[in-house]
Design a protein around this motif. Structure first.
Motif, PDB file in Angstrom:
ATOM      1  N   ARG A 199       6.418   1.320   7.337  1.00  0.00           N
ATOM      2  CA  ARG A 199       6.558   0.006   7.980  1.00  0.00           C
ATOM      3  C   ARG A 199       7.813  -0.690   7.486  1.00  0.00           C
ATOM      4  NH1 ARG A 199       0.131  -1.688   7.243  1.00  0.00           N
ATOM      5  NH2 ARG A 199      -0.611   0.063   8.479  1.00  0.00           N
ATOM      6  N   ASP A 200       8.712   0.076   6.882  1.00  0.00           N
ATOM      7  CA  ASP A 200       9.886  -0.511   6.248  1.00  0.00           C
ATOM      8  C   ASP A 200      10.843  -1.109   7.283  1.00  0.00           C
ATOM      9  OD1 ASP A 200      11.678  -0.841   3.916  1.00  0.00           O
ATOM     10  OD2 ASP A 200      12.947   0.471   5.137  1.00  0.00           O
ATOM     11  N   GLN A 201      11.201  -2.378   7.011  1.00  0.00           N
ATOM     12  CA  GLN A 201      11.976  -3.134   7.993  1.00  0.00           C
ATOM     13  C   GLN A 201      13.375  -2.551   8.207  1.00  0.00           C
ATOM     14  OE1 GLN A 201      11.913  -7.284   7.107  1.00  0.00           O
ATOM     15  NE2 GLN A 201      12.731  -7.858   9.089  1.00  0.00           N
ATOM     16  N   GLU A 244       2.136   4.756  12.779  1.00  0.00           N
ATOM     17  CA  GLU A 244       2.822   3.680  12.068  1.00  0.00           C
ATOM     18  C   GLU A 244       4.095   3.332  12.838  1.00  0.00           C
ATOM     19  OE1 GLU A 244       1.730   1.967   9.586  1.00  0.00           O
ATOM     20  OE2 GLU A 244      -0.115   3.136   9.379  1.00  0.00           O
ATOM     21  N   VAL A 274       1.641   3.900   3.069  1.00  0.00           N
ATOM     22  CA  VAL A 274       1.544   3.161   4.330  1.00  0.00           C
ATOM     23  C   VAL A 274       2.792   2.305   4.487  1.00  0.00           C
ATOM     24  CG1 VAL A 274       0.279   1.418   5.618  1.00  0.00           C
ATOM     25  CG2 VAL A 274      -0.978   3.153   4.356  1.00  0.00           C
ATOM     26  N   MET A 305       0.833  -1.192   0.000  1.00  0.00           N
ATOM     27  CA  MET A 305       0.000   0.000   0.000  1.00  0.00           C
ATOM     28  C   MET A 305       0.868   1.242   0.000  1.00  0.00           C
ATOM     29  SD  MET A 305      -3.121  -0.534   2.603  1.00  0.00           S
ATOM     30  CE  MET A 305      -2.186  -1.804   3.423  1.00  0.00           C
ATOM     31  N   TYR A 329       3.185  -4.835  15.815  1.00  0.00           N
ATOM     32  CA  TYR A 329       4.487  -4.943  15.165  1.00  0.00           C
ATOM     33  C   TYR A 329       5.579  -5.423  16.114  1.00  0.00           C
ATOM     34  CZ  TYR A 329       2.197  -2.587  11.371  1.00  0.00           C
ATOM     35  OH  TYR A 329       1.335  -2.279  10.361  1.00  0.00           O
ATOM     36  N   ALA A 364      13.244   0.613  10.194  1.00  0.00           N
ATOM     37  CA  ALA A 364      12.897   0.313  11.589  1.00  0.00           C
ATOM     38  C   ALA A 364      14.125  -0.191  12.331  1.00  0.00           C
ATOM     39  CB  ALA A 364      11.775  -0.725  11.642  1.00  0.00           C
TER      40      ALA A 364
END
Lengths: 348, 361
Positions: free
Chosen positions: B8-10, B221, B4, B1, B44, B13
């Motif tokens: 949420r990118d690993q 997020e 969004v 998406m 998460y 993070a």
């Protein structure tokens, strides 16, 4: 007979009356089954708690199952209640490794249901039965007063033959088994919600409702060592995994990043505050297969139209029996618990 | 998406988690205010990415959790009336009152409906003049403008069969109450991004100053939360206590003035009971006198219904981070997710509910 033996064997539940959540496929439903149904009817077939029960008849084994269909609206993108009533029962038989053969069908019709609707539903049942190679060989019809049914309720029961050597049930699941799904999740639930709530999305989402019998037959023909199968209906993947974890007394670890969800379903769930892992499906299964057959199973499934999106999502463990954990996108871990009832849209 | 997945990118993070590890030299306890942030943290598994000394305390920002038993009992009494169609957001339906929840009264024949917007309830009232339509208006500053708009619209349409059971709560007074407790362990706050999208950030400066705590307005997020935490921890390590805005893509310092005007047109500030925290002065919104005709409490005369919180529940101390769920005598016995006594066990993201599940593991 002692007085004790005469007392009611049914423990009082905390709810004095039946709640909708008792039918939601979650914890309350499990408790209803454990507190009321299992003690009353206790027998070895029921104790396996599988989608269908496998019974010996002479030298043969048959699988036997039943399911009732209550859905609103009756017609939705990708299917209708008639298709569900055939595919749902066929799928339950297939989950025991059976080749579905015969169905019964009970109609409960509400006074005032348009005859054209009934004809459409029956035509769609005929088509689904022809496609899956089952015959509807016995039936029953009742009509209830207007206001006492939701247009139409359908019950189907089914039997199918289990070939020698096939043994698929929760208690065969072993630590190390690979956990596979046959395709992307959540389409049915989102398709129903979009019609029921009058929500329209840029990409219309059709239900995945379909037969899994052909897919299972193909897996068996390819010689895949299948330990257990579950079709993912209400409560979705999370509920099916929890049931198997509890019944087989094993732990299950899945990788969130491997769980396939179509972009449009993911978007709709994001908007409504739902987790696709708990959303209903009507044409998807989870398979527990011997570790050395994981790759074979995925490639066999991908070769079948009903399993094109098949993928491995996790493994069975010996630690934490009864618990399903989910390794999140970012590498953290969380529990994937059984919900109390159905998922509810969140305020925030 | 798109728009969004980026948050949420690993790899990003992991980079933020690494930066937090490098930054922190001693233990800190940070409270995320909002239930939506708690949800993301649990979903998460963000706590697992943080160094051991960084503790996240889940705050009282779940409107479902903090709605007091008394309001639930009033809702149940209104919903049970035969002429009433009771509309609510979905997750309020399983929150227990003294003896029942809304699902139970529904199973007993009450007309209880899940709606996605208060405007759906107004529309229902317009279509069904023979029914009394009541909307259960729960939430923080975020949902207040839409709820105010629904009352305003009903008033414009001249609908006499629409009313609201209002249990709105406000964030800054709750922070003040938590920090006023001399035993509080909270060193810094992630303030709720969507609340500030409506209200702006001006209310938080005096709190940061008075209590010497950093407050960072933060999004929902995973990367928002990790960045917000990094900002709070950096302030703590440097001995600063300022209001900063991580959620720049949504929050302006003045907030959303038209939404604020709609809220102050329809609602006025009132004292409010919080489940687990007790009564906090000037911590809620109620209907302003000019809109009293839309107050379901007056219309159905349920103001006399009062109820006490369970004396066994220590949720106040848990929300302040003073005690852990295992310190509670009722935990896991008289209080479970299926039969909760108090706020943190009600919501699936509440501290007690999370502990209950991990204990099983």
């Amino acid at each position: 007979m002692s007085l004790d033996a005469m007392s009611c064997p049914l423990p009082l539940s905390e709810h004095a009356s039946v709640q909708l959540a008792h039918g939601g496929g979650g914890r309350l439903m499990r408790r209803l089954i454990e507190d009321i149904f299992l003690p009353a009817f206790s027998n070895p077939g029921l104790a396996e708690r599988h989608d269908a029960t496998v019974l010996p008849i002479g030298p043969e084994r048959i699988a036997f199952t039943t399911d009732s269909y209550v859905v609103s609206p009756l017609f939705f993108p990708g299917g209708d209640i008639g298709k569900l009533a055939v595919y749902g029962t066929v799928n339950d038989l297939a989950m025991a490794g059976a080749r579905p053969a015969y169905l019964s069908c009970g109609f409960i019709l509400e006074e005032g249901l348009p005859m054209t609707d009934l004809e459409r539903i029956v035509a769609s049942m005929r088509q689904a039965a022809a496609e899956t190679g089952v015959q509807l060989v016995t039936g029953d019809t009742k009509v209830v007063d207007r206001g006492k049914g939701d247009g139409i309720f359908i019950n189907t029961a089914g039997i199918g033959r289990v070939e020698p050597g096939v043994d698929i049930r929760p208690s065969r699941v072993r630590p190390g088994d690979a956990v596979l799904v046959s395709g992307d999740l959540g389409r049915h639930g989102v398709a129903i919600l979009s019609v029921r709530e009058g929500l329209s999305f840029e990409t219309p989402i059709a239900s995945d409702c379909g037969s899994l019998a052909g897919l299972v037959a193909t897996l068996l023909e390819a010689g895949v060592e299948i330990h257990c199968l579950r079709d993912l209906t209400r409560g979705g993947l999370a509920s099916a995994l929890n049931e198997v974890a509890m019944d087989a007394r094993v732990g299950i670890e899945v990788q969130q990043v491997q769980i396939p969800v179509h972009e449009a379903v993911a978007g709709a769930c994001e908007l409504l505050g739902l987790d696709p892992c708990y959303v209903a499906n009507e044409g998807r299964l989870v398979a527990f297969v011997a570790p050395h057959h994981a790759e074979l199973a995925v490639s066999v499934m991908r070769g079948h139209p009903q399993g094109e999106g098949a993928t491995a999502i996790g493994t069975v463990t010996a630690t934490d029996p009864g618990v399903v954990t989910n390794q999140t996108w970012l590498g953290g871990k969380r529990l994937m618990d059984l919900l109390s009832g159905e998922q509810l849209p969140r305020i925030c | 998406m798109r728009f969004v997945d980026e948050y949420r990118d690993q790899a990003s993070a992991a980079a933020y988690a690494g930066a937090i590890k490098d930054l922190v030299t001693r233990p800190w306890a940070v409270m995320e205010i909002c239930g939506g942030q708690t949800h993301a943290i649990v979903r998460y598994g963000l706590q697992d990415l943080l160094p051991e000394g960084v503790e996240l305390i889940h705050g009282p920002g779940c409107p479902v959790c903090v709605t007091p038993v008394e309001i639930l009992d009033r809702a149940l009494a209104v919903a049970a009336r035969p002429e009433v169609t009771f509309c609510s957001f979905g997750d309020m339906l399983r929150v227990p009152g003294t003896r029942k929840d809304l699902f139970t009264v529904k199973s007993e024949g009450a007309d209880v409906r899940i709606v996605y917007s208060p405007m759906d309830a107004v529309e229902l009232a317009r279509q069904s003049p023979e029914r009394e339509v009541v909307f259960f208006a729960v939430g923080f500053e975020t949902t207040a403008p839409a709820n105010a708009m629904a009352v305003f619209r009903a008033h414009q349409l001249g609908l006499s069969n629409f009313s609201m059971l209002v249990s709105h709560v406000l964030v800054p007074p709750a922070i003040e109450a938590l920090l006023s407790d001399p035993e509080t362990r909270v060193n810094g706050f992630l303030a709720a991004g969507h609340v500030c999208t409506v209200m702006g950030t001006s209310e938080y400066g005096p709190l940061a100053e008075r209590f010497k705590v950093p407050i960072v307005v933060t999004g929902f997020e995973p990367l928002d939360i990790l960045q917000g935490l990094h900002m709070v921890l950096k302030q703590l390590e440097e001995g600063r206590h300022e209001v900063e805005n991580q959620y720049l893509r949504s929050v302006r310092s003045e907030g959303n003035p038209p939404a604020q005007r709609m809220v102050s047109e329809v609602f006025s500030v009132v004292p409010r009971q919080w489940r687990g925290l007790g009564e906090i002065p000037a911590s809620g919104l109620g209907l302003a006198p000019a809109y009293a005709a839309y107050d379901a409490v007056l219309k159905f005369d349920v103001g006399a219904i009062s109820a006490a919180e369970s004396p066994d529940c220590i949720s106040g101390e848990i929300l302040k981070g003073l005690k852990k769920p295992r310190d509670c005598a009722a935990f896991g016995t008289r209080c479970t997710p299926d039969a909760p006594l108090g706020a943190p066990m009600v919501s699936s993201e509440g501290a007690c509910a999370a502990y209950y599940r991990y204990r099983r593991a």
